[in-house]
Scaffold this motif. Structure first.
Motif, PDB file in Angstrom:
ATOM      1  N   UNK A 186       5.758  11.075   4.187  1.00  0.00           N
ATOM      2  CA  UNK A 186       4.426  11.661   4.294  1.00  0.00           C
ATOM      3  C   UNK A 186       3.692  11.129   5.521  1.00  0.00           C
ATOM      4  N   UNK A 187       2.584  11.788   5.865  1.00  0.00           N
ATOM      5  CA  UNK A 187       1.725  11.323   6.957  1.00  0.00           C
ATOM      6  C   UNK A 187       1.030  10.017   6.573  1.00  0.00           C
ATOM      7  N   UNK A 188       0.595   9.922   5.330  1.00  0.00           N
ATOM      8  CA  UNK A 188      -0.100   8.703   4.906  1.00  0.00           C
ATOM      9  C   UNK A 188       0.806   7.482   5.002  1.00  0.00           C
ATOM     10  N   UNK A 189       2.067   7.651   4.594  1.00  0.00           N
ATOM     11  CA  UNK A 189       3.013   6.542   4.731  1.00  0.00           C
ATOM     12  C   UNK A 189       3.278   6.234   6.204  1.00  0.00           C
ATOM     13  N   UNK A 190       3.471   7.269   7.012  1.00  0.00           N
ATOM     14  CA  UNK A 190       3.860   7.076   8.407  1.00  0.00           C
ATOM     15  C   UNK A 190       2.787   6.371   9.224  1.00  0.00           C
ATOM     16  N   UNK A 191       1.518   6.587   8.884  1.00  0.00           N
ATOM     17  CA  UNK A 191       0.437   5.989   9.670  1.00  0.00           C
ATOM     18  C   UNK A 191      -0.302   4.888   8.919  1.00  0.00           C
ATOM     19  N   UNK A 192       0.170   4.560   7.741  1.00  0.00           N
ATOM     20  CA  UNK A 192      -0.298   3.349   7.072  1.00  0.00           C
ATOM     21  C   UNK A 192       0.590   2.199   7.499  1.00  0.00           C
ATOM     22  N   UNK A 238       0.829  -1.191   0.000  1.00  0.00           N
ATOM     23  CA  UNK A 238       0.000   0.000   0.000  1.00  0.00           C
ATOM     24  C   UNK A 238       0.874   1.256   0.000  1.00  0.00           C
ATOM     25  N   UNK A 239       0.387   2.314  -0.624  1.00  0.00           N
ATOM     26  CA  UNK A 239       1.034   3.600  -0.522  1.00  0.00           C
ATOM     27  C   UNK A 239       2.059   3.886  -1.593  1.00  0.00           C
ATOM     28  N   UNK A 240       2.453   5.151  -1.660  1.00  0.00           N
ATOM     29  CA  UNK A 240       3.371   5.637  -2.687  1.00  0.00           C
ATOM     30  C   UNK A 240       4.822   5.540  -2.230  1.00  0.00           C
ATOM     31  N   UNK A 241       5.063   5.674  -0.924  1.00  0.00           N
ATOM     32  CA  UNK A 241       6.420   5.724  -0.407  1.00  0.00           C
ATOM     33  C   UNK A 241       6.806   4.392   0.232  1.00  0.00           C
ATOM     34  N   UNK A 242       8.123   4.230   0.471  1.00  0.00           N
ATOM     35  CA  UNK A 242       8.652   2.985   1.023  1.00  0.00           C
ATOM     36  C   UNK A 242       9.636   3.308   2.140  1.00  0.00           C
ATOM     37  N   UNK A 243      10.130   2.272   2.807  1.00  0.00           N
ATOM     38  CA  UNK A 243      11.051   2.455   3.924  1.00  0.00           C
ATOM     39  C   UNK A 243      12.418   2.916   3.453  1.00  0.00           C
ATOM     40  N   UNK A 244      12.962   2.304   2.427  1.00  0.00           N
ATOM     41  CA  UNK A 244      14.293   2.645   1.949  1.00  0.00           C
ATOM     42  C   UNK A 244      14.311   4.035   1.331  1.00  0.00           C
ATOM     43  N   UNK A 245      15.271   4.888   1.694  1.00  0.00           N
ATOM     44  CA  UNK A 245      15.324   6.236   1.105  1.00  0.00           C
ATOM     45  C   UNK A 245      15.646   6.222  -0.384  1.00  0.00           C
ATOM     46  N   UNK A 274       4.265  13.103 -12.699  1.00  0.00           N
ATOM     47  CA  UNK A 274       3.276  13.402 -11.660  1.00  0.00           C
ATOM     48  C   UNK A 274       2.823  12.115 -10.992  1.00  0.00           C
ATOM     49  N   UNK A 275       3.025  12.040  -9.667  1.00  0.00           N
ATOM     50  CA  UNK A 275       2.543  10.918  -8.878  1.00  0.00           C
ATOM     51  C   UNK A 275       1.391  11.344  -7.987  1.00  0.00           C
ATOM     52  N   UNK A 276       0.507  10.426  -7.686  1.00  0.00           N
ATOM     53  CA  UNK A 276      -0.655  10.701  -6.834  1.00  0.00           C
ATOM     54  C   UNK A 276      -0.848   9.538  -5.878  1.00  0.00           C
ATOM     55  N   UNK A 277      -1.121   9.867  -4.616  1.00  0.00           N
ATOM     56  CA  UNK A 277      -1.460   8.852  -3.622  1.00  0.00           C
ATOM     57  C   UNK A 277      -2.684   9.317  -2.847  1.00  0.00           C
ATOM     58  N   UNK A 278      -3.678   8.460  -2.730  1.00  0.00           N
ATOM     59  CA  UNK A 278      -4.879   8.763  -1.938  1.00  0.00           C
ATOM     60  C   UNK A 278      -5.205   7.539  -1.098  1.00  0.00           C
ATOM     61  N   UNK A 279      -5.617   7.771   0.146  1.00  0.00           N
ATOM     62  CA  UNK A 279      -5.910   6.640   1.030  1.00  0.00           C
ATOM     63  C   UNK A 279      -7.077   6.956   1.953  1.00  0.00           C
ATOM     64  N   UNK A 280      -7.757   5.905   2.381  1.00  0.00           N
ATOM     65  CA  UNK A 280      -8.862   6.033   3.340  1.00  0.00           C
ATOM     66  C   UNK A 280      -8.847   4.810   4.237  1.00  0.00           C
TER      67      UNK A 280
END
Length: 373
Positions: A155-161, A139-146, A249-255
């Protein structure tokens, strides 16, 4: 006699050349069959400097997201990935050392504090692949590895997903452009064992074209002790496209929604982020992350009922939101990438200034340095 001698000489030369070619071919084939040829080692090392602008720099004030939250010069992690890729089967052992790695595997015991991923896989056919073990979230656009993110801070979405899962997943190639995934997993981020005897179901549908890709992700299941915590449902969209040659352009949306076990309303969070990036040269790219993130009904609360690190301000009903804008430059020097970054987080009365007065915004500067091998 002269003609016969020349003919015999040519025959001998031809046979010798044929034998030499056969031996060379056999030697090359033997070399190709060495057991260690299918092994690979890769990874990264990173560190950073962070400075709050107009706020204390004593580690008490930082954006409410993961990893790059220490003041001054700070360590990221050393990441070593050992892999074996056979014709049908293989494995990945992804090991992390350092602060970022410890934060990424926070639900692990001391024995597994260095394990970021650890899984085996089986390519059943060209269209079906099974993976068993501990793997980073889908899930999500970002990952653990830099190395996998454009922005150094997260992002907040990555941090709390979710960060990682342990379980069994099956990847399916539906066509040249369409893919799917089904998974059965432990509760989120419990990577060593299952303490609750409950399981999470994961589903993904993906499309990959010539200029980009889109993935629609879902997870559903009970993340805690049955009877104390209700099931959690999350839907997540991750997509990115090359609009023109130098602009992406990247987009990430979560609920996310967690049911209440009593008569109360469900709680959770939702958000959306845009990731425009412009490549100015072969070595430098400029990118922006603009994120809106909100919780409702106290959605950022841990399963034992205690409040988390209060990343955003919220009212008496547990509703609140934050807007975070991050401008990042990415400059490559060989295998080294330097990422200067300016970030503004804005949430009503969520931060403090140098006079320790409550304020609604936090500005910070980060310089990340990442070496990839």
């Amino acid at each position: 006699m002269k003609t016969k001698t020349v003919t015999n000489f040519l025959k001998v030369t031809f046979l010798f050349s044929l034998a030499f070619a056969s031996l060379t071919s056999f030697a090359q084939e033997a070399e190709e069959e060495k057991w260690f040829d299918n092994f690979s080692i890769s990874g990264s090392v990173d560190g950073y400097y962070r400075y709050n602008i107009g706020a204390p720099n004593d580690n008490s004030v930082a954006p409410g997201t993961s990893f790059a939250n220490e003041s001054g010069f700070a360590l990221g992690m050393a990441n070593t990935i050992i892999g074996y890729e056979g014709e049908k089967v293989g494995f990945v052992a992804d090991l992390v050392f350092g602060q970022r790695g410890e934060d990424a595997v926070f639900n692990s015991d001391d024995s597994a504090q260095i394990v970021n991923q650890l899984y085996v896989y089986w390519n059943v056919s060209e269209k079906v692949k099974f993976t068993f073990g501990n793997f980073n979230t889908f899930l999500g656009y970002e990952v653990i590895s830099p190395t996998g993110n454009f922005n150094y801070s997260t992002s907040y979405m990555f941090s709390y997903g979710p960060f990682s899962h342990t379980g069994l997943k099956a990847d399916f190639t539906l066509s040249d452009k369409w893919s799917a995934m089904l998974a059965v997993m432990n509760p989120t981020d419990f990577t060593e064992n299952n303490p609750y005897d409950t399981y999470i179901v994961g589903v993904q549908l993906g499309y990959t074209g010539d200029s980009g890709s889109a993935f629609l992700n879902f997870r559903y299941g009970n993340e805690g002790e049955p009877g104390e915590v209700g099931p959690t449902f999350q839907a997540d969209l991750t997509t990115g496209w090359d609009i023109v040659d130098d602009f992406y352009l990247g987009v990430n949306a979560t609920y996310l929604s967690t049911e209440d076990q009593g008569d109360g309303d469900a709680s959770g969070f939702y958000g959306v982020a845009l990731y425009p990036q412009y490549k100015t040269s072969e070595k430098f790219t400029l990118g922006l992350r603009g994120e809106f993130f909100a919780q409702y009904n106290g959605g950022l609360v841990s399963i034992d009922g205690t409040e988390l690190s209060s990343p955003i301000a919220f009212d008496d009903e547990g509703d609140g939101d934050v807007i975070a804008v991050t401008l990042t430059g990415s400059y490559d020097v060989g295998n080294l990438t330097l990422k200067p970054e300016f970030r503004i987080d804005s949430s009503d009365d969520a931060f403090v200034d140098n006079d320790l007065e409550v304020t609604s915004s936090l500005s910070s500067f980060v310089l990340g340095a990442i070496y990839k091998f």
